[in-house]
Design an enzyme around this catalytic site. Structure first.
Site, PDB file in Angstrom:
ATOM      1  N   HIS A   1     -48.253 -17.587 -23.627  1.00  0.00           N
ATOM      2  CA  HIS A   1     -49.224 -18.679 -23.768  1.00  0.00           C
ATOM      3  C   HIS A   1     -49.661 -18.898 -25.221  1.00  0.00           C
ATOM      4  O   HIS A   1     -50.497 -19.755 -25.476  1.00  0.00           O
ATOM      5  CB  HIS A   1     -50.446 -18.363 -22.906  1.00  0.00           C
ATOM      6  CG  HIS A   1     -51.155 -17.125 -23.356  1.00  0.00           C
ATOM      7  ND1 HIS A   1     -50.584 -15.861 -23.263  1.00  0.00           N
ATOM      8  CD2 HIS A   1     -52.349 -16.944 -23.933  1.00  0.00           C
ATOM      9  CE1 HIS A   1     -51.418 -14.980 -23.777  1.00  0.00           C
ATOM     10  NE2 HIS A   1     -52.504 -15.601 -24.186  1.00  0.00           N
ATOM     11  N   ASP A   2     -49.158 -18.071 -26.137  1.00  0.00           N
ATOM     12  CA  ASP A   2     -49.514 -18.220 -27.551  1.00  0.00           C
ATOM     13  C   ASP A   2     -48.366 -18.780 -28.391  1.00  0.00           C
ATOM     14  O   ASP A   2     -48.529 -18.957 -29.599  1.00  0.00           O
ATOM     15  CB  ASP A   2     -49.906 -16.853 -28.149  1.00  0.00           C
ATOM     16  CG  ASP A   2     -51.170 -16.291 -27.532  1.00  0.00           C
ATOM     17  OD1 ASP A   2     -52.060 -17.085 -27.154  1.00  0.00           O
ATOM     18  OD2 ASP A   2     -51.275 -15.047 -27.419  1.00  0.00           O
ATOM     19  N   ASP A  15     -55.202  -9.398 -16.951  1.00  0.00           N
ATOM     20  CA  ASP A  15     -55.474  -9.273 -18.376  1.00  0.00           C
ATOM     21  C   ASP A  15     -56.720  -8.421 -18.557  1.00  0.00           C
ATOM     22  O   ASP A  15     -57.680  -8.555 -17.796  1.00  0.00           O
ATOM     23  CB  ASP A  15     -55.714 -10.668 -18.972  1.00  0.00           C
ATOM     24  CG  ASP A  15     -54.919 -10.907 -20.240  1.00  0.00           C
ATOM     25  OD1 ASP A  15     -55.216 -10.228 -21.237  1.00  0.00           O
ATOM     26  OD2 ASP A  15     -54.019 -11.762 -20.218  1.00  0.00           O
ATOM     27  N   GLU A  73     -50.660  -5.866 -25.893  1.00  0.00           N
ATOM     28  CA  GLU A  73     -50.288  -6.913 -26.847  1.00  0.00           C
ATOM     29  C   GLU A  73     -50.428  -6.332 -28.246  1.00  0.00           C
ATOM     30  O   GLU A  73     -51.537  -6.117 -28.731  1.00  0.00           O
ATOM     31  CB  GLU A  73     -51.194  -8.137 -26.705  1.00  0.00           C
ATOM     32  CG  GLU A  73     -50.737  -9.272 -27.607  1.00  0.00           C
ATOM     33  CD  GLU A  73     -51.817 -10.286 -27.956  1.00  0.00           C
ATOM     34  OE1 GLU A  73     -51.466 -11.320 -28.523  1.00  0.00           O
ATOM     35  OE2 GLU A  73     -53.010 -10.032 -27.693  1.00  0.00           O
ATOM     36  N   ASP A 124     -55.175  -7.112 -24.125  1.00  0.00           N
ATOM     37  CA  ASP A 124     -55.270  -8.097 -25.206  1.00  0.00           C
ATOM     38  C   ASP A 124     -55.449  -7.401 -26.561  1.00  0.00           C
ATOM     39  O   ASP A 124     -56.242  -6.459 -26.686  1.00  0.00           O
ATOM     40  CB  ASP A 124     -56.459  -9.013 -24.926  1.00  0.00           C
ATOM     41  CG  ASP A 124     -56.476 -10.254 -25.792  1.00  0.00           C
ATOM     42  OD1 ASP A 124     -55.541 -11.058 -25.666  1.00  0.00           O
ATOM     43  OD2 ASP A 124     -57.423 -10.409 -26.586  1.00  0.00           O
TER      44      ASP A 124
END
Ligand code: NOJ
Length: 540
Positions: free
Chosen positions: A337-338, A104, A275, A206
């Site tokens: 994970h969101d 990430d 993302e 991100d």
């Protein structure tokens, strides 16, 4: 119908598996997953499951206000997760098995505990002041403009010591870096090089479209519809986020970003996936770059928040195929994970068909740890809640703890994630005694064995991992498409409903895989009856 590319790179051909390091495997027995834990499971990933790349959510030095998405040192490992030596050992073990490693990269904001921010907030004339976004209060002392934090409240935090506000698009512990400052750009590009030199194969970026904001910092217009971007987010939906993210200057920045990755391309192919939550397909696609010279891919999240309905899913795929006509690589994401777990969103049976769809569409699939055993959302009592978003914005179900529970490896207490008796950072979900990797490996019809069979077939079949796509038929209940490469042709048919449905097949073939895993090598032709929620692959 798309062309079949002749030479495919790993990220065009392969399947990505996202690991949330806190929750995958706890090697040191402190109740939190770590890098040694991932290393212990490398053969599971490479051999048992058979994925091609892992993406590790942040493991960098962090006070963990947002569980690692608040980075205090971009070039080190947090002691909770291990050491740089542990990272190197994991990378070497992955590479020895042909598994690529994405990490990430969190460029929009650092932690407020990063040395850069500590300097920046120390004085107005500090050389790092302009590394972050500072602005004067309005005459009445209120924030500089109306921008909102995605995690609730104003995006501005007042710093009494220096008498200015700083911008934070997320938590106040996550101050936004000022990417218009060339020194910030240089420092962040060096952080990328630090990991690229170590051998990482790329980055998941991100909130990639947040980096550049309106330089005039104009107020966002109020939203007339109050429409959610992709899920209801409370007050954040009261504005059109015109000026606080998605600025056109992002594109020039990503061309520079891409050039950093390309420095390493002669050693081995690298990749960055961003993302990016942008609903307009044409605008979303601009992040590939007009000459495919920006991000290798912006994540395609369209299927995360759409209902499991045949015509809606088909429309998403057709939009992807419509906008990506210039060699851009499609990709699909159903979970991360969101977002709440697939099996909780659409049910266990549909989740099997969803896995079949993910692994048969054209483009790079990204799956989330635990989806291969159909993990469901954990039931987290309020006193055990961890996620700051869920705590800040109540009543909308935005908390992300349910999808972050420990991986369920076996039926021993703590599901083989942590040793027995250890208190895990989030509780292990109650169904672990029956839903776990060990139990599903022993069950020939399990979700895990379905996922393994799909991964194997995809890897072995040029038509599936790299072939062309064409819709064959679709209505409100079913969706049928083909994948072809050379003389290899597969037909994929999916029933989205709880009732049996009949589809017409042009030409015959052999059914080679059903989501039920209870039939194969059946000759089929003419019309074909799909059982409730069944998906099948037919070799034509
Ligand atoms: C997106 C990440 O996926 C999420 O987990 C995080 O909280 C925010 N960005 C802020 O970094």
């Amino acid at each position: 119908m798309t062309d079949f590319p002749t030479r495919l790179l790993w990220w065009q051909r392969g399947v990505v598996y996202q690991i949330y390091p806190r929750s995958f495997m706890d090697a040191n027995g402190d109740g939190i997953g770590d890098l040694r834990g991932v290393l212990q499971k490398i053969d599971y990933l490479a051999e048992t499951l058979g994925i091609d790349a892992i993406w590790l959510s942040p493991f960098f030095t962090s006070p963990m206000a947002d569980f690692g998405y608040d980075v205090a040192d971009y070039c080190d490992v947090d002691p909770i997760f291990g050491t740089l030596a542990d990272f190197d050992a994991l990378l070497a073990a992955a590479h020895a098995r042909g598994v690529k490693v994405l990490i990430d990269f969190v460029p929009n904001h650092s932690s407020d505990q990063h040395a850069w921010f500590k300097e920046s907030r120390s004085a107005r004339d500090n050389p790092k002041r302009n590394w972050y976004v500072w602005a004067d209060p309005k005459p009445d002392g209120s924030p500089p403009n109306n921008w909102l934090s995605l995690f609730g409240g104003s995006a501005w935090e007042f710093d009494a010591h220096t008498g200015q506000y700083y911008l934070h698009s997320f938590l106040k512990e996550q101050p936004d870096l000022n990417w218009r400052n060339p020194e910030v750009k240089a420092a962040m590009f060096d952080a990328m090089r630090f990991w690229l030199r170590r051998g990482v194969d790329g980055f998941r970026v991100d909130v990639a479209h947040f980096l550049m904001k309106d330089p005039e910092m104009r107020d966002n217009p109020l939203s007339e519809s109050g429409m959610a971007l992709y899920k209801p987010m409370g007050d954040y939906d009261s504005q059109v986020h015109l000026y606080d993210k998605g600025h056109p200057d992002n594109h020039a920045l990503y061309r520079e970003f891409r050039a950093v990755l390309d420095e390493f391309e002669p050693i081995s192919p690298r990749m960055a996936v961003g993302e990016i939550h942008i609903a307009d397909w044409d605008e979303w696609a601009t992040y590939y770059g007009a000459n495919n010279d920006e991000l290798h891919m912006p994540f395609n999240f369209a299927l995360i928040n759409t209902p499991w309905r045949a015509e809606i899913v088909r429309e998403v795929v057709e939009n992807v195929e419509r906008v990506l006509t210039n060699g851009q690589q499609p990709n699909y994401v159903f979970s991360n994970h969101d977002e709440h777990r697939i099996a909780s969103r659409i049910g266990a049976e549909a989740a099997r068909a969803c896995m079949l769809l993910l692994l048969t569409l054209r483009g790079t699939p990204t799956m989330y740890y635990g989806d291969e055993i159909g993990m469901v959302d954990g039931d987290i009592p309020p006193e055990l809640a961890q996620d700051p978003w869920g705590k800040n914005v109540q009543g909308l179900g935005l908390g992300r703890d349910p999808e972050r529970t420990p991986m369920q490896w076996d039926s021993t207490p703590n599901s083989g994630f942590s040793p027995e008796g250890v208190r895990t950072w989030l509780p292990v979900t109650a169904d672990y005694p029956t839903r776990n990797v060990a139990a599903q490996l022993a069950d020939p019809h399990s979700m895990l064995n379905l996922t393994r069979a799909l991964l194997k077939l995809r890897r072995e079949s040029p038509a599936l991992h790299g072939g062309a796509y064409r819709t064959l038929s679709g209505d409100a209940h079913t969706y049928v498409f083909e994948r072809t490469a050379g003389d290899q042709r597969f037909v994929v048919a999916i029933n989205f409903t709880a009732e049996a449905q009949t589809v017409a097949l042009s030409g015959g073939g052999t059914l080679i895989l059903s989501t039920a895993l209870d039939r194969a090598d059946e000759a089929v032709g003419g019309t074909f009856s799909l059982r409730p929620y069944e998906g099948v692959i037919i070799r034509a």
